[in-house]
Design a protein around this motif. Structure first.
Motif, PDB file in Angstrom:
ATOM      1  N   MET A 103       0.846  -1.199   0.000  1.00 14.58           N
ATOM      2  CA  MET A 103       0.000   0.000   0.000  1.00 14.58           C
ATOM      3  C   MET A 103       0.881   1.248   0.000  1.00 14.58           C
ATOM      4  N   THR A 104       0.594   2.206  -0.848  1.00 11.36           N
ATOM      5  CA  THR A 104       1.383   3.432  -0.944  1.00 11.36           C
ATOM      6  C   THR A 104       1.110   4.342   0.248  1.00 11.36           C
ATOM      7  N   VAL A 105       1.984   5.336   0.424  1.00  5.99           N
ATOM      8  CA  VAL A 105       1.773   6.325   1.487  1.00  5.99           C
ATOM      9  C   VAL A 105       0.457   7.061   1.251  1.00  5.99           C
ATOM     10  N   SER A 106       0.197   7.420   0.002  1.00  9.02           N
ATOM     11  CA  SER A 106      -1.050   8.124  -0.316  1.00  9.02           C
ATOM     12  C   SER A 106      -2.266   7.280   0.036  1.00  9.02           C
ATOM     13  N   ALA A 107      -2.199   5.988  -0.247  1.00 16.55           N
ATOM     14  CA  ALA A 107      -3.318   5.097   0.061  1.00 16.55           C
ATOM     15  C   ALA A 107      -3.525   4.989   1.572  1.00 16.55           C
ATOM     16  N   ARG A 108      -2.438   4.980   2.315  1.00 20.24           N
ATOM     17  CA  ARG A 108      -2.557   4.901   3.774  1.00 20.24           C
ATOM     18  C   ARG A 108      -3.171   6.178   4.341  1.00 20.24           C
ATOM     19  N   PHE A 109      -2.816   7.309   3.764  1.00 24.60           N
ATOM     20  CA  PHE A 109      -3.441   8.553   4.219  1.00 24.60           C
ATOM     21  C   PHE A 109      -4.926   8.559   3.877  1.00 24.60           C
ATOM     22  N   ALA A 110      -5.276   8.048   2.695  1.00 31.77           N
ATOM     23  CA  ALA A 110      -6.687   7.972   2.312  1.00 31.77           C
ATOM     24  C   ALA A 110      -7.451   7.075   3.283  1.00 31.77           C
ATOM     25  N   THR A 111      -6.831   5.974   3.700  1.00 29.32           N
ATOM     26  CA  THR A 111      -7.445   5.079   4.682  1.00 29.32           C
ATOM     27  C   THR A 111      -7.637   5.796   6.008  1.00 29.32           C
ATOM     28  N   LEU A 112      -6.640   6.574   6.416  1.00 28.66           N
ATOM     29  CA  LEU A 112      -6.724   7.302   7.678  1.00 28.66           C
ATOM     30  C   LEU A 112      -7.828   8.350   7.636  1.00 28.66           C
ATOM     31  N   VAL A 113      -7.926   9.073   6.520  1.00 29.13           N
ATOM     32  CA  VAL A 113      -8.982  10.080   6.377  1.00 29.13           C
ATOM     33  C   VAL A 113     -10.350   9.423   6.524  1.00 29.13           C
ATOM     34  N   GLU A 114     -10.532   8.287   5.904  1.00 26.42           N
ATOM     35  CA  GLU A 114     -11.808   7.576   6.002  1.00 26.42           C
ATOM     36  C   GLU A 114     -12.068   7.103   7.425  1.00 26.42           C
ATOM     37  N   ARG A 115     -11.031   6.639   8.094  1.00 26.13           N
ATOM     38  CA  ARG A 115     -11.158   6.074   9.440  1.00 26.13           C
ATOM     39  C   ARG A 115     -11.585   7.120  10.462  1.00 26.13           C
TER      40      ARG A 115
ATOM     41  N   ALA B  70       7.132  18.056  12.790  1.00 26.22           N
ATOM     42  CA  ALA B  70       7.448  18.673  11.499  1.00 26.22           C
ATOM     43  C   ALA B  70       8.745  18.110  10.929  1.00 26.22           C
ATOM     44  N   GLU B  71       9.728  17.914  11.787  1.00 33.07           N
ATOM     45  CA  GLU B  71      11.015  17.359  11.343  1.00 33.07           C
ATOM     46  C   GLU B  71      10.833  15.940  10.806  1.00 33.07           C
ATOM     47  N   ARG B  72      10.065  15.122  11.515  1.00 35.80           N
ATOM     48  CA  ARG B  72       9.843  13.742  11.074  1.00 35.80           C
ATOM     49  C   ARG B  72       9.003  13.695   9.799  1.00 35.80           C
ATOM     50  N   ALA B  73       8.010  14.576   9.710  1.00 38.37           N
ATOM     51  CA  ALA B  73       7.164  14.603   8.514  1.00 38.37           C
ATOM     52  C   ALA B  73       7.970  14.999   7.282  1.00 38.37           C
ATOM     53  N   THR B  74       8.878  15.950   7.446  1.00 34.90           N
ATOM     54  CA  THR B  74       9.730  16.368   6.330  1.00 34.90           C
ATOM     55  C   THR B  74      10.632  15.224   5.886  1.00 34.90           C
ATOM     56  N   LYS B  75      11.194  14.504   6.837  1.00 34.10           N
ATOM     57  CA  LYS B  75      12.040  13.349   6.512  1.00 34.10           C
ATOM     58  C   LYS B  75      11.221  12.252   5.838  1.00 34.10           C
ATOM     59  N   ALA B  76       9.973  12.084   6.267  1.00 37.43           N
ATOM     60  CA  ALA B  76       9.098  11.085   5.643  1.00 37.43           C
ATOM     61  C   ALA B  76       8.839  11.432   4.184  1.00 37.43           C
ATOM     62  N   LEU B  77       8.654  12.734   3.897  1.00 36.29           N
ATOM     63  CA  LEU B  77       8.454  13.167   2.516  1.00 36.29           C
ATOM     64  C   LEU B  77       9.680  12.869   1.661  1.00 36.29           C
ATOM     65  N   VAL B  78      10.863  13.114   2.213  1.00 32.15           N
ATOM     66  CA  VAL B  78      12.105  12.845   1.490  1.00 32.15           C
ATOM     67  C   VAL B  78      12.223  11.350   1.205  1.00 32.15           C
ATOM     68  N   ALA B  79      11.917  10.531   2.205  1.00 30.44           N
ATOM     69  CA  ALA B  79      11.982   9.074   2.028  1.00 30.44           C
ATOM     70  C   ALA B  79      10.990   8.618   0.962  1.00 30.44           C
ATOM     71  N   GLU B  80       9.796   9.178   0.988  1.00 32.48           N
ATOM     72  CA  GLU B  80       8.786   8.835  -0.016  1.00 32.48           C
ATOM     73  C   GLU B  80       9.266   9.229  -1.406  1.00 32.48           C
ATOM     74  N   GLY B  81       9.939  10.373  -1.501  1.00 33.82           N
ATOM     75  CA  GLY B  81      10.431  10.852  -2.784  1.00 33.82           C
ATOM     76  C   GLY B  81      11.484   9.962  -3.398  1.00 33.82           C
TER      77      GLY B  81
END
Length: 298
Positions: free
Chosen positions: A1-13, A265-276
């Motif tokens: 499951m992609t990061v985007s799909a997991r966020f979509a699941t979270l939004v629904e949840r 914010a620091e962890r979220a930025t690193k997560a974006l870099v990892a996703e990229g």
């Protein structure tokens, strides 16, 4: 499951359930009946996240604006303090809901129904005047509500709602959902991060960090960076009605919340870099830390 799909699941949840809406509507009706009994001519309206459609499952209080008469908050030729008005309304509700915990915070009476599972915040208000908000092109009512220090603060829930709804429309619905994700993040922390929901919505709307092309991960990371960069300073009301809109209730809360925001914010930025770089395992791990173990596993 992609990061985007997991966020979509979270939004629904995190969307409120039909049962939850039903419970809150029942409590709204009982509170409204009591308010109208003890304050003849009063009107009660739903405001806040439930009114704007950005409440989250089991974590969003129901906010009610109890419009009472100016005479109800006067003593002779002067207004009583808003603290006095809050205490008076609290007493009237305690007399009716004797088995319910009825407290108060800085600007509302808080009725904790269902053992605290369903919290209803009742904000006493009185009408001040009608005013024209330029972008709305229509007259809207200005009310005075408790300001948290014993005084009274002017506000216009209708205008703020329309402002946020319009920015959400421009964002393709992203503003509402990202605000929900931020509110969920707040409640994932232990103890809960004490950032006020209305501040989050106003800050996100003003910076326009939520746009159609952006992914939820980019929007959430941008929102956390925004809060960190602004150091959770009060946000100027974009409509010029309520003055500064605080992020927290006290300075000590701001210091605690800011440390949490910076780390997230620091962890979220690193997560974006990892996703990229397609390192989804690391991105999942970091988002799991941001959401304190409450990010979808798959």
């Amino acid at each position: 499951m992609t990061v985007s799909a997991r966020f979509a699941t979270l939004v629904e949840r995190i969307q409120p359930t039909t049962d939850e809406f039903g419970k809150y509507d029942t409590h709204r009706q009982t509170v409204t009946r009591r308010i109208k009994t003890v304050y003849p001519g009063a009107e009660v309206h739903v405001i806040g996240s439930h009114d704007r459609g950005c409440a989250i499952n089991m974590h969003s209080d129901l906010d009610l604006l109890a419009r009472i008469k100016r005479a109800d908050v006067r003593w002779g030729d002067r207004l009583v303090s808003s603290a006095t008005a809050l205490n008076s309304m609290r007493g009237e509700l305690k007399d009716r809901f004797i088995e319910t915990d009825i407290g108060r915070d800085h600007c509302a009476v808080v009725a904790n129904f269902g053992g605290g599972r369903y919290s209803v915040d009742i904000v006493p208000a009185f009408f001040e005047r009608m005013t024209t908000i330029d972008f709305l092109g229509a007259m809207r009512p200005i009310y005075s509500i408790p300001d948290g220090t014993g005084g009274w603060l002017e506000t216009c829930p209708e205008a703020h709602n329309q402002y946020l709804i319009e920015i959400d429309r421009q964002s393709g619905g992203k503003l509402k959902r990202v605000a929900q994700l931020l509110k969920y993040w707040i409640n994932c922390r232990s103890p809960r991060t004490p950032i006020l929901n209305f501040h989050i919505e106003i800050a996100l709307a003003g910076a326009k960090v939520c746009t159609v092309p952006k992914s939820y991960s980019a929007c959430v990371a941008g929102a956390l960076e925004l809060l960190a960069e602004r150091k959770l300073a009060a946000h100027r009301d974009p409509l010029g009605i309520s003055g500064a809109i605080p992020a927290v209730k006290t300075e000590s809360q701001r210091e605690i919340a800011l440390a949490t925001v910076k780390a997230a914010a620091e962890r979220a930025t690193k997560a974006l870099v990892a996703e990229g770089r397609d390192d989804v395992t690391e991105a999942y791990r970091l988002w799991g830390l941001v959401f304190n173990g409450n990010f979808p596993a798959g």
